[in-house]
Design a protein around this motif. Structure first.
Motif, short mmCIF file in Angstrom:
data_model
loop_
_atom_site.label_atom_id
_atom_site.label_comp_id
_atom_site.label_asym_id
_atom_site.label_seq_id
_atom_site.Cartn_x
_atom_site.Cartn_y
_atom_site.Cartn_z
N ARG A 1 31.77 75.56 23.39
CA ARG A 1 32.18 76.22 24.63
C ARG A 1 32.05 77.74 24.58
N GLY A 2 31.75 78.26 23.40
CA GLY A 2 31.63 79.71 23.27
C GLY A 2 32.96 80.42 23.40
N LYS A 3 34.00 79.85 22.84
CA LYS A 3 35.34 80.47 22.87
C LYS A 3 35.66 81.06 21.50
N GLY A 4 35.86 82.38 21.46
CA GLY A 4 36.19 83.05 20.21
C GLY A 4 34.99 83.27 19.31
N VAL A 5 33.82 82.79 19.74
CA VAL A 5 32.60 82.91 18.96
C VAL A 5 31.42 82.69 19.91
N ARG A 6 30.26 83.19 19.51
CA ARG A 6 29.07 82.96 20.34
C ARG A 6 28.77 81.46 20.39
N ARG A 7 28.42 81.00 21.56
CA ARG A 7 28.11 79.57 21.69
C ARG A 7 26.97 79.19 20.75
N ASN A 8 27.16 78.06 20.05
CA ASN A 8 26.18 77.62 19.07
C ASN A 8 26.26 76.10 18.96
N ASP A 9 25.36 75.41 19.67
CA ASP A 9 25.39 73.95 19.67
C ASP A 9 25.09 73.36 18.30
N ALA A 10 24.22 74.02 17.55
CA ALA A 10 23.88 73.50 16.22
C ALA A 10 25.10 73.52 15.31
N ALA A 11 25.87 74.63 15.34
CA ALA A 11 27.09 74.71 14.52
C ALA A 11 28.13 73.71 15.02
N ALA A 12 28.21 73.56 16.37
CA ALA A 12 29.14 72.59 16.95
C ALA A 12 28.82 71.19 16.45
N PHE A 13 27.53 70.87 16.40
CA PHE A 13 27.11 69.55 15.95
C PHE A 13 27.53 69.30 14.50
N VAL A 14 27.33 70.30 13.64
CA VAL A 14 27.66 70.15 12.21
C VAL A 14 29.14 69.84 12.03
N TRP A 15 30.02 70.62 12.69
CA TRP A 15 31.46 70.42 12.53
C TRP A 15 31.93 69.14 13.23
N MET A 16 31.31 68.81 14.37
CA MET A 16 31.70 67.58 15.07
C MET A 16 31.36 66.36 14.22
N ARG A 17 30.23 66.42 13.54
CA ARG A 17 29.82 65.29 12.70
C ARG A 17 30.76 65.13 11.51
N LEU A 18 31.17 66.27 10.92
CA LEU A 18 32.10 66.19 9.79
C LEU A 18 33.42 65.57 10.22
N SER A 19 33.90 65.92 11.40
CA SER A 19 35.14 65.35 11.92
C SER A 19 34.97 63.86 12.21
N ALA A 20 33.82 63.51 12.84
CA ALA A 20 33.55 62.11 13.18
C ALA A 20 33.48 61.24 11.94
N LEU A 21 32.88 61.77 10.88
CA LEU A 21 32.76 61.00 9.64
C LEU A 21 34.11 60.72 9.01
N GLN A 22 35.12 61.50 9.38
CA GLN A 22 36.47 61.26 8.87
C GLN A 22 37.25 60.30 9.78
N GLY A 23 36.54 59.77 10.80
CA GLY A 23 37.14 58.72 11.62
C GLY A 23 37.88 59.20 12.85
N ILE A 24 37.76 60.46 13.25
CA ILE A 24 38.43 60.96 14.44
C ILE A 24 37.69 60.44 15.68
N ALA A 25 38.36 59.58 16.48
CA ALA A 25 37.69 58.88 17.58
C ALA A 25 37.12 59.84 18.61
N PHE A 26 37.90 60.84 19.02
CA PHE A 26 37.37 61.70 20.07
C PHE A 26 36.22 62.56 19.56
N ALA A 27 36.18 62.84 18.23
CA ALA A 27 35.03 63.54 17.67
C ALA A 27 33.81 62.63 17.67
N GLN A 28 34.02 61.34 17.38
CA GLN A 28 32.93 60.38 17.41
C GLN A 28 32.34 60.27 18.82
N ASN A 29 33.22 60.25 19.82
CA ASN A 29 32.74 60.18 21.20
C ASN A 29 31.93 61.43 21.57
N HIS A 30 32.46 62.60 21.20
CA HIS A 30 31.74 63.85 21.47
C HIS A 30 30.41 63.89 20.73
#
Length: 458
Positions: A37-66
């Motif tokens: 969303r570009g909040k507190g940092v420049r928007r970066n979809d690639a970085a968002a993807f990396v962190w979202m995947r790490l969260s999803a791999l730990q089983g967080i459902a809403f991260a998996q959906n995102h």
């Protein structure tokens, strides 16, 4: 950090970053959202993807959906429907309602999995039962259209109403359509308009169009062409193709606004370029007659042809006329016959009459009076004056049928009463050759024909 970010957002980002690097799954999810969303940092979809995947791999459902949505949209990664389905399924099995809806949509669209409306319905049900309005609307559509289940208007109505009362615009529109069509409820244009209005106020283009049409036709509201124009314009400006066509109609006739054929041409062109058949036909007419644009027979043919190829009988007829007369193209009577036949077989009376003429004169086809009579009769029975006159002439001359002055008088009388001047003159000539009894018989047949065809006019 750029000073365009609030100090609070910058601090929050730093906290999430620190926790994320220590492996906190929830922090990783929130950090991904901040990058996304570009909040507190420049928007970066690639970085968002990396962190979202790490969260999803730990089983967080809403991260998996995102994460599934990021694969679906190609945000921060290459689009991959199969991966999207995998992550939607992981979250859906944990009970995440948004993921359940998204998984249902993948099955409905056949993306990443073979299309399966029954499986889609199952997932929509799970999300809808958790109170998700958009899933309830999708479930209503499934019951209304019979997707993955038997059509059931009562269940469709119930789910549409639940979603509509939560403010879901698509459900409000569909609820309006249920009332308009009397599906599962007593037909009520007033109720239809009430629901259209709620969806239209939220900016739903289709609802704005339906509301505009209701004002134009006086369905559920008093006729108000200015309001009709206003709502249709809102929908058209959002890209609603049917509304763009209707804007052309309003402007070309001066309904609810000043007549402006040049602006009508622009709206027809937008709709026609999107494949709207009637807009293509009307655009062809504007080029053919030089209305709102410089006359251009070649462009007229091109647009008539587009509509004709989609099956528009009136466009097929006009293409036939263009080839028959050689307007902007080399004259080609055989081609004209082919296009007349396409339109005639769909019931277009003018095409049926012209096809009869081609057979009667042997133009583009072998001369065949019986076939000419057959086509004249089909058009004449629809009330086409010129076909009635031509059929009367065939009876008068005994061409393709046995000579019959009484039937000739009947058909020519019908054409004359419709205002055909040639028929008026010929009726007088025929009348001189008939006995009083024959005239009486012909007039009786004429009255009976009119009584039987009161609701059938060309």
């Amino acid at each position: 950090m750029n000073n365009r970010y609030s100090n609070k957002d910058v601090d929050v980002f730093a906290w999430f970053r620190e926790a994320s690097e220590k492996g906190n799954a929830y922090a990783q999810f929130n950090l991904a959202l901040m990058y996304k969303r570009g909040k507190g940092v420049r928007r970066n979809d690639a970085a968002a993807f990396v962190w979202m995947r790490l969260s999803a791999l730990q089983g967080i459902a809403f991260a998996q959906n995102h994460l599934g949505a990021m694969y679906y949209n190609g945000a921060g990664t290459k689009p991959d429907d199969a991966e999207a389905v995998f992550w939607f399924r992981m979250a859906a099995r944990q009970g995440d309602a948004s993921a359940q809806q998204n998984l249902g949509l993948m099955y409905r669209k056949g993306r990443g999995v073979p299309r399966n409306d029954e499986t889609a319905l199952t997932w929509f049900c799970r999300a809808a039962e958790q109170g998700v309005a958009s899933a309830q609307a999708l479930l209503g559509e499934a019951y209304a259209q019979g997707l993955g289940t038997k059509r059931n208007f009562q269940l469709a109505l119930a789910w549409f109403r639940k979603a509509a009362l939560q403010g879901d615009a698509s459900a409000q529109l569909n609820l309006g359509l249920m009332y308009r069509r009397g599906h599962g409820v007593p037909q009520s244009d007033t109720q239809a308009v009430a629901w259209y209005r709620q969806a239209a106020a939220q900016g739903t283009a289709a609802a704005q169009r339906h509301l505009g049409v209701a004002y134009a036709e006086g369905r559920g509201v008093r006729v108000d062409l200015e309001r009709a124009y206003s709502w249709l314009r809102r929908a058209a400006e959002q890209g609603d193709v049917d509304a763009q066509f209707n804007m052309g109609v309003m402007l070309s006739n001066g309904y609810g606004t000043h007549k402006d054929e040049a602006l009508a041409f622009d709206w027809y062109q937008r709709a026609a370029s999107s494949g709207h058949m009637l807009a293509q036909y009307n655009l062809g007419g504007m080029y053919a007659h030089g209305r709102g644009v410089r006359r251009d027979p070649a462009e007229a043919l091109a647009w008539y042809r587009k509509a004709a190829d989609q099956g528009a009988a009136n466009a097929q007829f006009n293409v036939g006329v263009i080839y028959a007369n050689g307007h902007g193209v080399p004259k080609d009577e055989a081609c004209a016959v082919a296009w007349y036949r396409h339109a005639a077989e769909q019931g277009d009376a003018s095409a049926q009459n012209n096809l009869g003429v081609m057979y009667a004169n042997g133009q583009g086809v072998l001369h065949d009076d019986a076939e000419a009579v057959r086509w004249y009769r089909r058009a004449a029975e629809q009330g086409h004056p010129l076909a009635q006159y031509n059929l009367g002439g065939m009876y008068a001359g005994g061409r393709g049928v046995e000579r019959d002055s009484v039937l000739s008088y009947m058909w020519i009388s019908l054409a004359a009463d419709a205002g055909d001047e040639t028929a008026c003159n010929n009726r007088k000539l025929i009348e001189r050759k008939l006995t009083r009894e024959e005239i009486g018989s012909a007039e009786l047949m004429t009255r009976r024909w009119r009584d039987a065809h009161r609701t059938r006019t060309v």
